[in-house]
Design a protein around this motif. Structure first.
Motif, short mmCIF file in Angstrom:
data_model
loop_
_atom_site.label_atom_id
_atom_site.label_comp_id
_atom_site.label_asym_id
_atom_site.label_seq_id
_atom_site.Cartn_x
_atom_site.Cartn_y
_atom_site.Cartn_z
N ALA A 72 -3.49 5.67 5.45
CA ALA A 72 -2.51 5.63 3.97
C ALA A 72 -1.93 4.50 3.81
O ALA A 72 -1.73 3.72 2.49
CB ALA A 72 -1.56 6.77 4.22
N GLU A 73 -1.21 3.84 4.79
CA GLU A 73 -0.81 2.48 4.78
C GLU A 73 -1.63 1.16 4.27
O GLU A 73 -1.51 0.48 3.38
CB GLU A 73 0.15 2.05 5.97
N ALA A 74 -2.73 1.41 4.92
CA ALA A 74 -3.69 0.46 4.55
C ALA A 74 -4.16 0.64 3.29
O ALA A 74 -4.39 -0.38 2.61
CB ALA A 74 -5.09 0.32 5.51
N PHE A 75 -4.52 1.75 2.68
CA PHE A 75 -5.09 1.86 1.21
C PHE A 75 -4.10 1.51 0.60
O PHE A 75 -4.10 0.86 -0.64
CB PHE A 75 -5.50 3.35 1.27
N GLN A 76 -2.83 1.87 0.58
CA GLN A 76 -1.63 1.25 -0.29
C GLN A 76 -1.59 -0.13 -0.28
O GLN A 76 -1.25 -0.51 -1.35
CB GLN A 76 -0.21 1.98 0.56
N ASN A 77 -1.73 -0.62 0.98
CA ASN A 77 -1.71 -2.16 1.02
C ASN A 77 -2.71 -2.74 -0.10
O ASN A 77 -2.49 -3.57 -0.66
CB ASN A 77 -1.71 -2.66 2.20
N ILE A 78 -3.87 -2.24 0.01
CA ILE A 78 -5.12 -2.68 -0.67
C ILE A 78 -4.70 -2.32 -2.10
O ILE A 78 -5.02 -3.36 -2.83
CB ILE A 78 -6.35 -2.14 -0.08
N ALA A 79 -4.32 -1.34 -2.48
CA ALA A 79 -3.98 -0.88 -3.83
C ALA A 79 -2.96 -1.84 -4.38
O ALA A 79 -3.00 -2.46 -5.36
CB ALA A 79 -3.49 0.53 -4.04
N SER A 80 -1.87 -2.36 -3.66
CA SER A 80 -0.76 -3.04 -3.98
C SER A 80 -1.27 -4.49 -4.33
O SER A 80 -1.08 -5.27 -5.26
CB SER A 80 0.18 -3.23 -3.29
N GLU A 81 -2.23 -5.11 -3.42
CA GLU A 81 -2.69 -6.30 -3.55
C GLU A 81 -3.69 -6.48 -4.85
O GLU A 81 -3.70 -7.49 -5.52
CB GLU A 81 -3.30 -6.79 -2.16
N ALA A 82 -4.43 -5.46 -4.71
CA ALA A 82 -5.46 -5.61 -6.09
C ALA A 82 -4.70 -5.35 -7.33
O ALA A 82 -5.13 -6.26 -8.37
CB ALA A 82 -6.30 -4.21 -5.81
N LYS A 83 -3.63 -4.88 -7.37
CA LYS A 83 -2.66 -4.85 -8.71
C LYS A 83 -1.83 -6.13 -8.60
O LYS A 83 -1.98 -6.63 -9.79
CB LYS A 83 -1.62 -3.72 -8.36
N ARG A 84 -1.51 -6.85 -7.79
CA ARG A 84 -0.89 -8.07 -7.69
C ARG A 84 -2.00 -9.19 -8.21
O ARG A 84 -1.75 -9.84 -8.97
CB ARG A 84 -0.49 -8.51 -6.21
N ILE A 85 -3.32 -9.19 -7.70
CA ILE A 85 -4.26 -9.97 -8.15
C ILE A 85 -4.59 -9.78 -9.77
O ILE A 85 -4.59 -10.76 -10.40
CB ILE A 85 -5.70 -9.74 -7.40
N LYS A 86 -4.46 -8.61 -10.09
CA LYS A 86 -5.03 -8.32 -11.56
C LYS A 86 -4.04 -8.72 -12.47
O LYS A 86 -3.99 -9.37 -13.19
CB LYS A 86 -5.22 -6.79 -11.55
N THR A 87 -2.71 -8.79 -11.97
CA THR A 87 -1.52 -9.29 -12.91
C THR A 87 -1.41 -10.55 -12.59
O THR A 87 -1.45 -11.12 -13.73
CB THR A 87 -0.32 -8.62 -12.09
N ASP A 88 -1.66 -11.38 -11.40
CA ASP A 88 -1.84 -12.76 -11.73
C ASP A 88 -2.84 -13.35 -12.24
O ASP A 88 -2.76 -14.66 -12.86
CB ASP A 88 -1.94 -13.21 -10.02
#
Length: 182
Positions: A72-88
């Motif tokens: 759960a933590e790993a998938f949350q981290n992946i989702a957060s980083e994917a969102k950051r990359i898309k925003t950036d």
């Protein structure tokens, strides 16, 4: 040990979170049987049961609870980083000296924003520090100096030529001795 199959990890995490295969299958858009097969594949890969199967459904084992927490933590981290990359990806990072920013760039930014509303402009005027341009994270740099040591992947283009000319007040020039090169 090699990494377990990612689809099996996803199926297990969803089934553990929903406490069953039916809701997990709906979330993942696969059949209940596919979720069950993925979980069984993961259990075989790890060599331990992750669920206790009962007539009323499934229940996590202690190992299953531990794995679900990590996933759960790993998938949350992946989702957060994917969102950051898309925003950036929609950020336009510009570095520009303060005077050039104030006098030339900032008056033109509103026009750029109207033409390209999907970009978020991030402007910095910090040219100080020991780091060179090649270690900075920017998309566009405006500079008044030549940059011979730039990375080969960086393209330079002259926007407008810089002209330097001396000038002074007539009072000052009368105090300079004749024949002195200025």
């Amino acid at each position: 040990m090699r990494l377990p199959p990612v689809n099996a990890l996803r199926a297990f995490e969803a089934a553990a979170r929903h406490e069953g295969f039916i809701a997990a299958s709906e979330e993942l858009n696969v059949t209940r049987g596919a979720v069950s097969r993925h979980v069984k594949n993961l259990e075989q890969h790890l060599g331990v049961p992750l669920f206790i199967r009962q007539a009323q459904g499934v229940r996590l084992t202690n190992v299953g609870r531990q794995l679900q927490s990590v996933l759960a933590e790993a998938f949350q981290n992946i989702a957060s980083e994917a969102k950051r990359i898309k925003t950036d990806a929609n950020d336009l990072r510009i570095i520009c000296p303060p005077a050039t920013s104030i006098r030339w760039l900032i008056p033109r930014l509103e026009y750029f924003r109207q033409k390209h509303p999907h970009f978020r402009v991030r402007l910095t005027t910090d040219f100080h520090g020991d780091t060179g341009y090649d270690s900075m994270d920017f998309d566009l740099g405006l500079s008044v100096e030549h940059w011979p040591s730039r990375p080969k992947s960086t393209q330079m283009m002259v926007l407008f030529p810089v002209r330097l000319m001396p000038f002074s007040s007539s009072t000052f020039t009368r105090t300079i001795p004749k024949g002195l090169p200025i």
